[in-house]
Design a protein around this motif. Sequence first.
Motif, PDB file in Angstrom:
ATOM      1  N   GLY B 355      34.162 127.964  46.175  1.00 20.54           N
ATOM      2  CA  GLY B 355      34.702 127.774  47.515  1.00 20.54           C
ATOM      3  C   GLY B 355      33.826 126.832  48.301  1.00 20.54           C
ATOM      4  O   GLY B 355      32.640 126.668  48.011  1.00 20.54           O
ATOM      5  N   GLY B 356      34.437 126.203  49.254  1.00 20.88           N
ATOM      6  CA  GLY B 356      33.642 125.282  50.042  1.00 20.88           C
ATOM      7  C   GLY B 356      34.279 125.017  51.383  1.00 20.88           C
ATOM      8  O   GLY B 356      35.481 125.205  51.576  1.00 20.88           O
ATOM      9  N   ILE B 357      33.453 124.614  52.278  1.00 26.33           N
ATOM     10  CA  ILE B 357      33.971 124.151  53.561  1.00 26.33           C
ATOM     11  C   ILE B 357      33.332 122.812  53.835  1.00 26.33           C
ATOM     12  O   ILE B 357      32.162 122.585  53.504  1.00 26.33           O
ATOM     13  CB  ILE B 357      33.698 125.171  54.691  1.00 26.33           C
ATOM     14  CG1 ILE B 357      34.278 124.663  55.999  1.00 26.33           C
ATOM     15  CG2 ILE B 357      32.213 125.477  54.835  1.00 26.33           C
ATOM     16  CD1 ILE B 357      34.501 125.746  57.029  1.00 26.33           C
ATOM     17  N   LYS B 422      38.176 119.708  59.308  1.00 28.41           N
ATOM     18  CA  LYS B 422      37.701 120.788  58.436  1.00 28.41           C
ATOM     19  C   LYS B 422      38.531 120.813  57.171  1.00 28.41           C
ATOM     20  O   LYS B 422      39.746 120.667  57.201  1.00 28.41           O
ATOM     21  CB  LYS B 422      37.904 122.137  59.127  1.00 28.41           C
ATOM     22  CG  LYS B 422      36.764 122.562  60.020  1.00 28.41           C
ATOM     23  CD  LYS B 422      36.912 124.022  60.344  1.00 28.41           C
ATOM     24  CE  LYS B 422      37.303 124.406  61.701  1.00 28.41           C
ATOM     25  NZ  LYS B 422      37.416 123.795  62.869  1.00 28.41           N
ATOM     26  N   THR B 423      37.865 121.009  56.069  1.00 32.80           N
ATOM     27  CA  THR B 423      38.570 121.256  54.818  1.00 32.80           C
ATOM     28  C   THR B 423      38.009 122.540  54.241  1.00 32.80           C
ATOM     29  O   THR B 423      36.808 122.635  54.009  1.00 32.80           O
ATOM     30  CB  THR B 423      38.353 120.111  53.819  1.00 32.80           C
ATOM     31  OG1 THR B 423      38.786 118.903  54.418  1.00 32.80           O
ATOM     32  CG2 THR B 423      39.126 120.351  52.540  1.00 32.80           C
ATOM     33  N   ILE B 424      38.873 123.498  54.068  1.00 35.57           N
ATOM     34  CA  ILE B 424      38.426 124.763  53.495  1.00 35.57           C
ATOM     35  C   ILE B 424      39.118 124.921  52.161  1.00 35.57           C
ATOM     36  O   ILE B 424      40.340 124.830  52.063  1.00 35.57           O
ATOM     37  CB  ILE B 424      38.771 125.946  54.423  1.00 35.57           C
ATOM     38  CG1 ILE B 424      38.097 125.731  55.766  1.00 35.57           C
ATOM     39  CG2 ILE B 424      38.334 127.268  53.794  1.00 35.57           C
ATOM     40  CD1 ILE B 424      38.678 126.566  56.871  1.00 35.57           C
ATOM     41  N   LEU B 449      42.239 120.308  58.153  1.00 35.89           N
ATOM     42  CA  LEU B 449      42.540 119.922  59.532  1.00 35.89           C
ATOM     43  C   LEU B 449      41.890 118.567  59.712  1.00 35.89           C
ATOM     44  O   LEU B 449      40.671 118.444  59.613  1.00 35.89           O
ATOM     45  CB  LEU B 449      41.951 120.937  60.516  1.00 35.89           C
ATOM     46  CG  LEU B 449      42.624 122.317  60.469  1.00 35.89           C
ATOM     47  CD1 LEU B 449      41.832 123.330  61.262  1.00 35.89           C
ATOM     48  CD2 LEU B 449      44.042 122.214  61.005  1.00 35.89           C
ATOM     49  N   GLY B 450      42.716 117.572  59.909  1.00 36.31           N
ATOM     50  CA  GLY B 450      42.194 116.215  59.978  1.00 36.31           C
ATOM     51  C   GLY B 450      41.418 115.967  61.261  1.00 36.31           C
ATOM     52  O   GLY B 450      41.324 116.836  62.126  1.00 36.31           O
ATOM     53  N   VAL B 451      40.873 114.781  61.363  1.00 35.53           N
ATOM     54  CA  VAL B 451      40.048 114.484  62.528  1.00 35.53           C
ATOM     55  C   VAL B 451      40.873 114.233  63.783  1.00 35.53           C
ATOM     56  O   VAL B 451      40.355 114.291  64.888  1.00 35.53           O
ATOM     57  CB  VAL B 451      39.096 113.289  62.285  1.00 35.53           C
ATOM     58  CG1 VAL B 451      38.070 113.647  61.232  1.00 35.53           C
ATOM     59  CG2 VAL B 451      39.866 112.047  61.892  1.00 35.53           C
ATOM     60  N   LEU B 452      42.153 113.939  63.597  1.00 36.98           N
ATOM     61  CA  LEU B 452      42.990 113.804  64.783  1.00 36.98           C
ATOM     62  C   LEU B 452      43.324 115.212  65.264  1.00 36.98           C
ATOM     63  O   LEU B 452      43.615 116.098  64.484  1.00 36.98           O
ATOM     64  CB  LEU B 452      44.274 113.041  64.435  1.00 36.98           C
ATOM     65  CG  LEU B 452      45.084 112.576  65.636  1.00 36.98           C
ATOM     66  CD1 LEU B 452      44.348 111.477  66.381  1.00 36.98           C
ATOM     67  CD2 LEU B 452      46.446 112.049  65.195  1.00 36.98           C
ATOM     68  N   ARG B 453      43.261 115.396  66.570  1.00 34.89           N
ATOM     69  CA  ARG B 453      43.314 116.744  67.100  1.00 34.89           C
ATOM     70  C   ARG B 453      44.647 117.449  66.864  1.00 34.89           C
ATOM     71  O   ARG B 453      44.708 118.665  66.728  1.00 34.89           O
ATOM     72  CB  ARG B 453      43.017 116.688  68.598  1.00 34.89           C
ATOM     73  CG  ARG B 453      42.278 117.867  69.129  1.00 34.89           C
ATOM     74  CD  ARG B 453      41.791 117.589  70.522  1.00 34.89           C
ATOM     75  NE  ARG B 453      40.394 117.191  70.530  1.00 34.89           N
ATOM     76  CZ  ARG B 453      39.387 118.045  70.444  1.00 34.89           C
ATOM     77  NH1 ARG B 453      39.605 119.312  70.299  1.00 34.89           N
ATOM     78  NH2 ARG B 453      38.148 117.606  70.471  1.00 34.89           N
ATOM     79  N   LYS B 454      45.717 116.698  66.861  1.00 36.52           N
ATOM     80  CA  LYS B 454      47.028 117.319  66.694  1.00 36.52           C
ATOM     81  C   LYS B 454      47.755 116.684  65.519  1.00 36.52           C
ATOM     82  O   LYS B 454      47.608 115.492  65.257  1.00 36.52           O
ATOM     83  CB  LYS B 454      47.886 117.097  67.959  1.00 36.52           C
ATOM     84  CG  LYS B 454      47.512 117.982  69.118  1.00 36.52           C
ATOM     85  CD  LYS B 454      48.123 119.359  68.966  1.00 36.52           C
ATOM     86  CE  LYS B 454      47.685 120.294  70.063  1.00 36.52           C
ATOM     87  NZ  LYS B 454      48.059 119.802  71.397  1.00 36.52           N
ATOM     88  N   ASN B 455      48.592 117.485  64.894  1.00 36.70           N
ATOM     89  CA  ASN B 455      49.478 116.967  63.864  1.00 36.70           C
ATOM     90  C   ASN B 455      48.760 116.157  62.806  1.00 36.70           C
ATOM     91  O   ASN B 455      49.084 115.010  62.541  1.00 36.70           O
ATOM     92  CB  ASN B 455      50.578 116.116  64.511  1.00 36.70           C
ATOM     93  CG  ASN B 455      51.479 116.961  65.346  1.00 36.70           C
ATOM     94  OD1 ASN B 455      51.979 117.979  64.893  1.00 36.70           O
ATOM     95  ND2 ASN B 455      51.657 116.571  66.586  1.00 36.70           N
ATOM     96  N   ARG B1102      32.584 110.810  58.019  1.00 42.30           N
ATOM     97  CA  ARG B1102      31.333 111.262  57.430  1.00 42.30           C
ATOM     98  C   ARG B1102      31.525 112.761  57.233  1.00 42.30           C
ATOM     99  O   ARG B1102      31.995 113.452  58.125  1.00 42.30           O
ATOM    100  CB  ARG B1102      30.200 110.986  58.422  1.00 42.30           C
ATOM    101  CG  ARG B1102      28.861 111.503  58.002  1.00 42.30           C
ATOM    102  CD  ARG B1102      27.850 111.221  59.097  1.00 42.30           C
ATOM    103  NE  ARG B1102      27.693 109.779  59.272  1.00 42.30           N
ATOM    104  CZ  ARG B1102      27.326 109.222  60.424  1.00 42.30           C
ATOM    105  NH1 ARG B1102      27.127 109.953  61.490  1.00 42.30           N
ATOM    106  NH2 ARG B1102      27.173 107.923  60.507  1.00 42.30           N
ATOM    107  N   SER B1103      31.197 113.248  56.059  1.00 44.91           N
ATOM    108  CA  SER B1103      31.488 114.649  55.771  1.00 44.91           C
ATOM    109  C   SER B1103      30.230 115.416  55.403  1.00 44.91           C
ATOM    110  O   SER B1103      29.349 114.889  54.714  1.00 44.91           O
ATOM    111  CB  SER B1103      32.450 114.759  54.593  1.00 44.91           C
ATOM    112  OG  SER B1103      33.485 113.840  54.715  1.00 44.91           O
ATOM    113  N   TYR B1104      30.199 116.650  55.883  1.00 44.22           N
ATOM    114  CA  TYR B1104      29.147 117.571  55.491  1.00 44.22           C
ATOM    115  C   TYR B1104      29.826 118.832  55.027  1.00 44.22           C
ATOM    116  O   TYR B1104      30.863 119.207  55.554  1.00 44.22           O
ATOM    117  CB  TYR B1104      28.272 117.965  56.689  1.00 44.22           C
ATOM    118  CG  TYR B1104      27.713 116.814  57.443  1.00 44.22           C
ATOM    119  CD1 TYR B1104      26.482 116.285  57.075  1.00 44.22           C
ATOM    120  CD2 TYR B1104      28.393 116.270  58.522  1.00 44.22           C
ATOM    121  CE1 TYR B1104      25.954 115.218  57.775  1.00 44.22           C
ATOM    122  CE2 TYR B1104      27.879 115.212  59.225  1.00 44.22           C
ATOM    123  CZ  TYR B1104      26.652 114.681  58.852  1.00 44.22           C
ATOM    124  OH  TYR B1104      26.146 113.637  59.540  1.00 44.22           O
TER     125      TYR B1104
END
Lengths: 516, 1112
Positions: B355-357, B422-424, B449-455, B1102-1104
């Motif tokens: 699992g990862g986030i 976020k990617t879970i 959940l992409g970086v754009l706040r909606k949709n 950039r992802s962590y």
Amino acid sequence: MSFTIFRSHCRSIILTLVLTSILSGCVKNFEEINTDPTRLTSLSPSDVKSLFPNALYVGLTHNGAYQQTAQALFADQYSQFFAQTAPYFASHRYLIIDSWIQTQWTGVYVNTLPSLVIIIKETKGVQPTLNAIARIWKTFVLHRTTDYYGPIPYSEIGSTNKYIKYDLQKDIYYDFFKELTEAAADLKANMSIPSYGTQDLIYNGDNEKWLRFANTLRLRLAMRISQIDPAKAKKEAEAAVADGVFSDVSQDAFLKVSSIYPNRLNSTTAWNEFRMSAAMQSLLVGYNDPRLSVWFSPATATGQYSGVRNGLLPAEQILPENDNDHNSNVGALLSIDNQYKTPETVMHAAEAFFLRAEGALNGWDMGGAAKDLYNTGIRMSMNTWGITDDAAISNYINSSNLPMAPGGLYNTPALTNIPVLFSNDPAQQREQILTQKWLAVFPDGFEGWAEMRRSGYPKFYPLLHSENPDVPANTMIRRIPFTEYDKQRNSVAVQQAVSLLSGPDNAATRLWWDTH
Amino acid sequence: MQCTTFYGRLHIQWPPPLTKTMWLAMKLIILFSCAGILQASARVNSQQVTFSGSNVPLEKIFNVIEQQTDYVVFYNYTAIKDAKKVTINARALPLEQFLNECFKSQPLKYVIEGKTIMIAKQPLVVQPAVTALQSSFRDIRGVITDENDEPMPGVSITIKGSSIGTTTNKDGSFTINASEGNTLVFSYVGFVPQEIAVTNQSSINVKLLLLSANSLGTVVVTALGIKRGEKAITYSTQTLDGNKINVAKEAINPINSLKGQIAGLSITNVGDGISSSPKVLLRGSRSITGNNAPLYVTDGVPSDFGLLDPNNIESITVLKGASAAAAYGSAGQNGAIIITTKKARSGKFSVNYNGGIRFDKALILTDFQYQYGQGEGGVFFPNSENSWGPKATGQMVTLWNGKSVPLTGQSNRFKDFYQLGKTINNSISISGGSDKMQTYFSYSNTRVLGVLRKNNELTRHTMDLKIQNNITSKFSINTQVTYGQDDQSTSSQYPYSSIYVTPVSIPLSEMKDYKYTDVSGVVQQNYWKPNTLGSNPYFTMNGDIVKNFQYKVFGLFTAKYKFSSWIDLQIRGSFTRTSSKNEQDKYAGISLVQSVWGSDYYLTTTGSQSTYADALLTFKRDLNKNFNLSGNIGASITDAKSESLYAHANGLYKEDFFYIGNGKAPITTNGNRRSPEVQGIYGLATLSFKNYLFMELTGRNDWSSALPKGHQSYFYPSGGLTAVISSMVDLPSWISFGKVRLSYAESGYGGIEYLNKNYYSVGLGGVIITPTIQSLGNYKPELTSSYEGGLDWRFFNNRLGFNLTYYRTETKNQLLLIGAPSASLFDQRYINAGLIRNQGVELTLNLNPVKSGNFSWDVAFNYARNKNKVIRLTDEIKSVIISGGGGSAAAATIKVVEGASYGDIYVKGWQRDSLGRKLVSDQGVPLLTAGQDINVGNYNPNFLMGLNNSLSYKNFSLSFLIDYRNGGQVISASQALMDGRGVTKATLNGRNNDLVLDAYTSDGKKNTKAISAQNYYSSIGDIYLSGEFYNYSATNIRLREAILTYKLSNKILKKGILTDAQFSLVGRNLFYFQRSAPFDPEIGSNGGNSGGQEFGYIPSTRSYGFNIKLSF
């Protein structure tokens, strides 16, 4: 490996080979697999007829979506019906953007002519009315094309040659007359034979109206060559009028639109990329023209009818005086809301009267006097746009109002100094006829621009800026250079076509009939 | 990445018997999973050997063992150089007795671990007599353990340079008599030998590390799922271990994990959003108007990455050249990416959780200006879409909505649109079974959940079930069903560009209420300049939505029958069904440009299916003591079709109610496509001599339904040679391995369906529409021929190795779609012409500078350079437009020009005079060319480089990947748009009408006229940009990936039910060391064969993240 071992596995090897041949042996149904089940590979007679509506629509609109790039960005600007307000187009500053203009080319040759060529071939000697109407429409579509470029491929259309030659514009025009004459004769001889019926988006299968359309087009073409080839022009014009040109607005050629075939001018206006031109403003506002409120709406910011000068730079276009909010958009009739309702202009009855009026000035037998024809033309045009108040129309016809001076940032003067009221001065008469005809052919920028080149009327405002070094801002652009598109595909033929021009292959070289 | 050496013939069989100690089994599992060599087996456990012969070389004995038992022999060829020949007469002798007999007087010993027999030199155990001179000799004691601190019995300890030595006892302890200055060598088969100098210490405890897959050599999964020792392969391959993919996960597009890792593979991302589709090229483009993408193969059958759970990937092998085509037919001519998924292992019931986030932060690389506010020409206008207004000093202005606000730059304006993405990802797999039947099941879900706040979100579920069934000792079947589904919604219409161009001074609070209902009850967009192309960015984010739902079912059935130890037959069938639904919801108030119908709805459903079946006969025989022949004969059939239905509402009666029945004038059309059916038969044969010379030959004949009758059949061969120099001749001992290879391959391409007839379509309203592409009645298949040569060498006990490949491919008889003279009444036609050449070099380098008990450092480096040349098009056609041109509004035209190279970018730019000087108008404004006719370079890189460092210390490991792309150009339409609107920092210069361009007027005079920045940028930028001004080098160096992993030690794990646990911190795309473009040039690409352009794409991120792997 020893032979015994091999033998003991013989069975498996044979099995594999059998499987292999089962898998790979069935190429018999390849033909079926390689045939698209959703498209036709041959056409029945009724299919041939069904080619026509699309040929009408794309022939008029350049494949629908390309009304903008084929017409709105070029002819509609050069005719000064409209002026560009969106900063990202340069074609209105006489810069020929190949990637846009080529849609006019392909809209005709790739999307329209194949259908017409098939119909003409398949109906020849079998269905004379279908054949005749297709020939008339083919002439209509191609006359706009040759009037853009001059020489175009004509006599070898549909050839499988590696290069397909361009023809001299004179030869093309002569063949137009022949086509129209023959088609009209065929129609006349077979008037009772049904044609396209509901597939005919213009006249709903009315052969009589197509006959008038053919004759009116013939008259238009005759007038076009009236300066370069007066004898031929006179002959063709008189024959056309004698055979019966448009006489009433019921014969107006409008293309019926629908949700499948929206009015493309209306669709294009939705993008808010152009506004009424200063030339239109000067005439319509100056004359207090009843058509003004039909064609245009007051500027949203000021409530006034206001036009834009042609040839603005991007930095000028964004100035409030030149922007969309401070200038007149099209009227409701030409807006997106009515794209499924407002029929699309093909050719108006009024034009026939103005052509006859000018013919009368030329001394041709046009079945009437110039002044009467001129006045009737105005009346017809008003009727076409729903203005039926006789008194108002009479007022207009008798008005001494002059075009107004838009003024503004560029201190724009009046476009010209002629009133609507028919002058006694023959020189002014011609300007009046042509200026009124220009209004009457609106919004057909192809015809508007062609006749301005041929006759010099109406007068036009110099561009504020030209980006085309061949065509200075204060001169009229004379043609569209041969398309890069065809140069790439038809190189040798296009090179040879340059010699058919009267000058270099640029936008300043005049077409054969353009001697003004 | 693995570039590995292979020792010995390796046919690892699973499952191992249950009897062995679990930890060793686990080690082997790890070892062999690393090598990517797990294979389901159908072999019977017959552990007896029957063989007689005299003076037989040991290799022959090993072959016999491998053929008659399900054990494999693992050995270093040099190690058995001194082996004695064997004379033996065995009838049904148990394996161990047989081995003892053979090793009776050998200087070698063997160890059986699981089903592997490992061979090593036998240390001489001689304790020397103590003499006076050797008084410094003393007893040194110690314990040898493995990585998990388990004692290791049987480890040999020798004094370097002598024959003195001993072995550890069952507790892993030893005693040896040695003197100061001696060096002790600790070695054990399968582990990295260690040397330790004797000083004054009395005890030496050593931890031995497993040999990494790198040095052990791997089995490569090649075409058709045929596993093959890398030693024998005659062409270039590279393998990426699944662990690499499922820790630093690219959960949605696993292919992105390959970035920077594989020499010769270039990946750019097309489009925007969370599931943008990557464009993948191997060794450049070779087909002008055809397909240049490699073939994807999953578990032996053609099937792409779509909806594949990255946690399920065992390994990915990249076959770079056309050699893959011999097995897969034309689809493999651009190389192949072969995905092997995880399978069940018998004997042990195990549950694995992964699992990862991951958190994604938008990298907005553009520099914005906040000094000048909304307006034009230095004057504030509330309706302006530009930021060319006055200097924003807080002066009060009245906005379009009537509000009075101070005019200030709103530098915080992105915060309402971008969020931390976020990617879970959760994945669980269960595996286990008996010798007869093994089952593997996995389920995973991913929520993005992409970086754009909606949709901007996606939910994915995947399931995988595999059952391996050994029906009898000879017959086995394998069944696999994979299901995946995606549910995604994104906002369409480039909300990103709408966010960027919004005048910098409009406060977010004023834009937030993005729509309202006017007095007549009509919903309107709250936009500062109605009736233009623009939109309130809140509206584009909320009011123009694309929803996508798709599912995919993949079924695979394999039956295998083993006729004898040397021949088996496999029959395989697979079926893939995908179904998708795409909806576009347009809300009331949307700008007319985006929907002239107001609230509107589009619906597209697509169903496609593909079937693949093959039969493969595999055999392997020793011809005599030196020659061995193995090969395959097979046949396959592929078939694919799809159907789609498209519906457009043309406006909705009830606004914002998205259902096609609510459409005002619904228009429905459908599409149908059937790919050509291709049938093929093929043969592959490998002849080996003394296990160091290999010759491989393949031949394939295809029948394609797309080709004209009479030409449907076509044949193409390939051949290759490999020589393992290190086994052939005596080389210095520091050379561990050396191989030279050479191969030639041809591959045919069977064409495009429906090409040989002219078709008429039935259009809306029943009208007939004529074709625009002319049919081609008679044509030949496209042919790619490729040469490739390579070196693969290892040194210093495999601590340094390189793999160098040179290749050249030529593709001719291309099915070229070219423009026809329009008067022919066709727009385009196909011809059979063209010749494109690609040549290049690929280098991978592996280095292991440090390897001690606790610490090791591995370096992997790759480099690839491809040079493309368009040798010939046709006699008449000298250039072909790949994209743009036409009536399109693209930023650039991509062309293939004879004599140039594939992918040249042509743009609009400066007009120049005959002296090449830039021209301006007499007002000082740039004069621009009318068409896109200025070549500003090529979108392909000069070279690509990747450098991966892996450091491990005790239970910690750290790896980081640096990725370098050199060269190639990109055009940024976004930058042009932003410049045109005055929002970028670049536009600060010249605000006061003082830009005098270094150019000339057309009458040859030097320009002296000053213009404003607004005048300049609105001429060259905005929507119809002049690409010459927005042309950037794509060169960039970035820290692509960094992973820090902690593995729980075995000691701790032993106490609980956990058998393995590992925690990782992961970072991707962390920063750039160098970058020229004002955006991530990797995103700037178009689909198909186009490239090099960027417009309004979502910024790269950039992802962590954090990843956890647990096994029970």
